[in-house]
Design an enzyme around this catalytic site. Structure first.
Site, PDB file in Angstrom:
ATOM      1  N   GLY A   1       0.834  -1.204   0.000  1.00 46.99           N
ATOM      2  CA  GLY A   1       0.000   0.000   0.000  1.00 46.99           C
ATOM      3  C   GLY A   1       0.863   1.245   0.000  1.00 46.99           C
ATOM      4  O   GLY A   1       1.537   1.527   0.984  1.00 46.99           O
TER       5      GLY A   1
ATOM      6  N   HIS B   1       9.151  38.511   3.085  1.00 51.28           N
ATOM      7  CA  HIS B   1      10.319  38.091   2.311  1.00 51.28           C
ATOM      8  C   HIS B   1      11.515  37.934   3.222  1.00 51.28           C
ATOM      9  O   HIS B   1      11.741  38.808   4.060  1.00 51.28           O
ATOM     10  CB  HIS B   1      10.641  39.115   1.223  1.00 51.28           C
ATOM     11  CG  HIS B   1      11.871  38.759   0.452  1.00 51.28           C
ATOM     12  ND1 HIS B   1      11.877  37.772  -0.519  1.00 51.28           N
ATOM     13  CD2 HIS B   1      13.149  39.207   0.538  1.00 51.28           C
ATOM     14  CE1 HIS B   1      13.094  37.651  -1.013  1.00 51.28           C
ATOM     15  NE2 HIS B   1      13.890  38.509  -0.383  1.00 51.28           N
TER      16      HIS B   1
ATOM     17  N   VAL C   1      -0.994   6.880   2.443  1.00 47.27           N
ATOM     18  CA  VAL C   1      -0.413   7.850   3.370  1.00 47.27           C
ATOM     19  C   VAL C   1       0.508   7.166   4.378  1.00 47.27           C
ATOM     20  O   VAL C   1       1.641   7.591   4.603  1.00 47.27           O
ATOM     21  CB  VAL C   1      -1.533   8.631   4.098  1.00 47.27           C
ATOM     22  CG1 VAL C   1      -0.971   9.876   4.717  1.00 47.27           C
ATOM     23  CG2 VAL C   1      -2.643   8.987   3.142  1.00 47.27           C
TER      24      VAL C   1
HETATM   25  P1  NAI Z   1      -4.638   4.754   2.217  1.00 47.35           P
HETATM   26  O1  NAI Z   1      -6.034   4.635   1.795  1.00 47.35           O
HETATM   27  O2  NAI Z   1      -4.000   6.077   2.304  1.00 47.35           O
HETATM   28  O3  NAI Z   1      -3.709   3.888   1.250  1.00 47.35           O
HETATM   29  C1  NAI Z   1      -3.916   2.524   1.035  1.00 47.35           C
HETATM   30  C2  NAI Z   1      -3.201   2.145  -0.247  1.00 47.35           C
HETATM   31  O4  NAI Z   1      -3.174   0.730  -0.316  1.00 47.35           O
HETATM   32  C3  NAI Z   1      -3.924   2.635  -1.491  1.00 47.35           C
HETATM   33  O5  NAI Z   1      -3.009   3.266  -2.344  1.00 47.35           O
HETATM   34  C4  NAI Z   1      -4.513   1.364  -2.086  1.00 47.35           C
HETATM   35  O6  NAI Z   1      -4.611   1.405  -3.481  1.00 47.35           O
HETATM   36  C5  NAI Z   1      -3.495   0.338  -1.629  1.00 47.35           C
HETATM   37  N1  NAI Z   1      -4.013  -1.019  -1.559  1.00 47.35           N
HETATM   38  C6  NAI Z   1      -5.223  -1.434  -1.103  1.00 47.35           C
HETATM   39  N2  NAI Z   1      -5.319  -2.776  -1.156  1.00 47.35           N
HETATM   40  C7  NAI Z   1      -4.130  -3.232  -1.641  1.00 47.35           C
HETATM   41  C8  NAI Z   1      -3.613  -4.516  -1.912  1.00 47.35           C
HETATM   42  N3  NAI Z   1      -4.316  -5.613  -1.701  1.00 47.35           N
HETATM   43  N4  NAI Z   1      -2.350  -4.608  -2.417  1.00 47.35           N
HETATM   44  C9  NAI Z   1      -1.605  -3.505  -2.627  1.00 47.35           C
HETATM   45  N5  NAI Z   1      -2.055  -2.248  -2.388  1.00 47.35           N
HETATM   46  C10 NAI Z   1      -3.297  -2.112  -1.890  1.00 47.35           C
HETATM   47  O7  NAI Z   1      -4.562   3.962   3.612  1.00 47.35           O
HETATM   48  P2  NAI Z   1      -3.435   3.867   4.722  1.00 47.35           P
HETATM   49  O8  NAI Z   1      -2.119   4.321   4.219  1.00 47.35           O
HETATM   50  O9  NAI Z   1      -3.578   2.511   5.305  1.00 47.35           O
HETATM   51  O10 NAI Z   1      -3.923   4.918   5.788  1.00 47.35           O
HETATM   52  C11 NAI Z   1      -5.247   4.854   6.295  1.00 47.35           C
HETATM   53  C12 NAI Z   1      -5.791   6.211   6.487  1.00 47.35           C
HETATM   54  O11 NAI Z   1      -5.220   6.810   7.647  1.00 47.35           O
HETATM   55  C13 NAI Z   1      -5.496   7.193   5.371  1.00 47.35           C
HETATM   56  O12 NAI Z   1      -6.383   7.069   4.298  1.00 47.35           O
HETATM   57  C14 NAI Z   1      -5.690   8.489   6.068  1.00 47.35           C
HETATM   58  O13 NAI Z   1      -7.052   8.777   6.099  1.00 47.35           O
HETATM   59  C15 NAI Z   1      -5.191   8.195   7.458  1.00 47.35           C
HETATM   60  N6  NAI Z   1      -3.818   8.688   7.587  1.00 47.35           N
HETATM   61  C16 NAI Z   1      -3.601  10.018   7.460  1.00 47.35           C
HETATM   62  C17 NAI Z   1      -2.337  10.530   7.544  1.00 47.35           C
HETATM   63  C18 NAI Z   1      -2.141  11.972   7.340  1.00 47.35           C
HETATM   64  O14 NAI Z   1      -3.114  12.703   7.331  1.00 47.35           O
HETATM   65  N7  NAI Z   1      -0.909  12.448   7.179  1.00 47.35           N
HETATM   66  C19 NAI Z   1      -1.180   9.681   7.817  1.00 47.35           C
HETATM   67  C20 NAI Z   1      -1.518   8.278   7.888  1.00 47.35           C
HETATM   68  C21 NAI Z   1      -2.801   7.837   7.802  1.00 47.35           C
END
Ligand code: NAI
Ligand code: FAD
Length: 476
Positions: free
Chosen positions: A191, A455, A194
């Site tokens: 994945g 600036h 983020v």
């Molecule tokens: P995410 O939704 O950001 O990313 C998940 C990724 O995994 C996607 O690109 C998706 O296409 C991929 N994916 C899904 N199934 C897969 C598979 N079977 N094989 C390979 N790739 C696959 O979710 P993530 O990173 O788990 O984070 C969860 C949530 O936590 C985020 O969507 C966000 O809402 C929150 N978060 C926010 C942060 C921030 O605001 N800086 C930091 C970390 C998390």
């Protein structure tokens, strides 16, 4: 068992819940907040995913690892020499734990200050009575309490890959990813979202060889394409290996580590052998142990609590906010909903503008955006103008030695109203705030272009990108 009566009971003490409780108490309601998170000693650790295993600890590790990276690479350019640079991972993790505890303690202090009654335990619906909803608390606190209004803010849990449950030793969720005891030689991530990019950056900076496997063919598909491309270029240059369009077949653990069998974008079978694997493929809403059935609280097929635009559930005076409902899983979105619900309970007109919720990815370069992307505007057939300005042409960025990336404005072709602002580069997380304010006030790109910016500052890149919409940059 006693039965205490509250105006508002909040179940869950993450950013959605604890902020809702504080706001409700500020508005004069007798308010309780129930949260079950335990620290290492079994004591209360309010703040939810965000404080304990999310936003706060990840940013602490990003900061430590960025210092290490700068010391190893950037310091030399400034004429600063260092010998025998080393990283003490135990100390780094200890510092992160201290930062988390400061936040936990801060929330307990805020509860006291605002007269929110805190219960450490699990809250579940027992039944509906004339006085309101009976909520059973089990855990450190054992009570039955009654709330006229209930706000559910029970958050989310990491999604596991089918057939590869988290053991937090070899196959890690965000929890294990934040406490790897020594820098792994080889680290795999599934994945490239983020968490994948933030946690991958932390361990790469500390010396791990990091490979990220992503199912989608496009990198950061939700991000403006031009910005995502720029970010991808920077990450690859740093040494992050990113494979797009993969299909995971099987994950096996052994004493040696983890083996991931997958098909690459061409459909060819591949194997990735790593010491640790972080699975970051999204999160699922959490209603475990809430006993939603007891009162008939409606969930959707994903397990999220069904709410309307105002966070009302199907039950009278039961509300739900944050990760457990629709919308982006972001701490500030949860907080905004928490405040708005408390204000609605008080008869006020709380409002959350989903179009101006900023997103930030805290990598280096940082990625931040608000509003619509160029691909969304094209898909909607909206006529727009675009303006970009590279940090390469910004004096402060040059002085900082951090000139990667750009600021990009998208504005309505006719009215010039700002429709989206996208940044990849230094301090994008802070710069985006100006764009959020501008969009909330329905500003035009010309408004930003006419405002005096200090600036030398990175914010001048924002002004220049706004000028670029009208093709009149001054420094590029
Ligand atoms: P995410 O939704 O950001 O990313 C998940 C990724 O995994 C996607 O690109 C998706 O296409 C991929 N994916 C899904 N199934 C897969 C598979 N079977 N094989 C390979 N790739 C696959 O979710 P993530 O990173 O788990 O984070 C969860 C949530 O936590 C985020 O969507 C966000 O809402 C929150 N978060 C926010 C942060 C921030 O605001 N800086 C930091 C970390 C998390
Ligand atoms: P949560 O924070 O999950 O809190 C829910 C709380 O409810 C928990 O304490 C849980 O123990 C408790 N609970 C659940 N059920 C019960 C029950 N029945 N009784 C009592 N208590 C219960 N978002 C950002 O905006 N910026 C970031 O930088 C960021 N970084 C992140 C990094 C990582 C690694 C992760 C995993 C997430 C990150 N997020 C970030 C997302 C953010 O953490 C969530 O969006 C946010 O925590 C959601 O808040 P919430 O209050 O809805 O739920």
């Amino acid at each position: 068992m006693s039965s205490k009566q509250f105006d508002v009971i909040v179940i869950g003490g993450g950013p959605g819940g604890y902020i809702a409780a504080i706001r409700a108490a500020q508005l004069g309601f007798a308010t309780a907040c129930i949260d079950e998170w335990k620290n290492e000693k079994g004591g209360p650790a309010p703040g939810g995913t965000c404080t304990n295993v999310g936003c706060i600890p990840s940013k602490a590790l990003l900061q430590s690892s960025e210092h290490f990276d700068h010391a190893g690479h950037a310091f030399a350019d400034h004429g600063i020499g260092l010998k025998d640079l080393s990283i003490d991972v135990t100390k780094m993790l200890g510092r992160k734990d201290t930062v988390v505890k400061q936040n936990n303690d801060g929330i307990l202090y805020l509860f006291k200050k605002n007269k929110v009654t805190f219960f450490h335990g699990r809250g579940s619906f027992a039944r509906t009575t004339e006085a309101g909803y009976e909520i059973k608390v089990t855990g450190t606190a054992e009570e039955v309490i009654v709330g006229k209004h209930v706000i559910v803010a029970t958050g989310s849990n990491p999604r596991a890959l089918p057939g590869a449950p988290f053991d937090e030793q070899s196959i890690l969720s965000n929890d294990g990813a934040l406490r790897i005891p020594a820098v792994p030689k080889k680290l795999g991530l599934i994945g490239a979202g983020v968490i994948g990019l933030e946690m991958g950056s932390v361990w790469r900076r500390l010396g791990a060889e990091v490979t990220v496997l992503e199912a989608l063919p496009a990198f950061l598909g939700a991000v403006d394409e031009q910005i995502a491309k720029e970010a991808q270029k920077a990450f690859v240059k740093q040494g992050l290996k990113i494979e797009l369009g993969v299909k995971i077949a099987e994950v096996k653990t052994s004493k040696k580590g983890v083996s991931v069998a997958y098909a690459n974008a061409k459909g060819e079978p591949q194997t990735l052998e790593v010491d640790k694997l972080i699975v970051s493929i999204g999160r699922v809403p959490n209603t475990n142990g809430l006993n939603a059935e007891a009162v008939g609280l409606k969930l959707d097929e994903r397990g999220a609590i069904v709410v309307d635009d105002d966070c009302r559930t199907n039950l009278p005076r039961v509300w739900a906010v944050g990760d457990v409902v629709r919308g982006p899983m972001l701490a500030h979105k949860a907080e905004e909903e928490g405040v708005a619900v408390a204000e609605r309970i008080a008869g006020q007109h709380g409002h959350v503008n989903f179009n101006t919720i900023p997103w930030v990815i805290y990598t280096s370069p940082e990625i931040a955006w608000v509003g619509q992307t160029e691909q969304q505007l094209k898909a909607a057939g909206r006529a727009y103008k675009a303006g970009t300005f590279p940090f390469m042409a910004n004096g402060r960025a040059r002085a900082l030695g951090d000139t990667t990336g750009m600021v990009k404005f998208l504005a309505d072709a006719k009215t010039d109203e700002i429709l989206g602002v996208h940044i990849v580069g230094p301090m994008a997380s802070e710069l985006i705030a100006e764009a959020v304010v501008a969009m909330e006030f329905k500003a035009s790109s010309e408004d930003i272009a006419r405002i005096c910016h200090a600036h030398p500052s990175l914010s001048e890149a924002t002004k220049e990108a706004a000028l670029a919409v009208d093709k009149r940059t001054l420094n590029f």
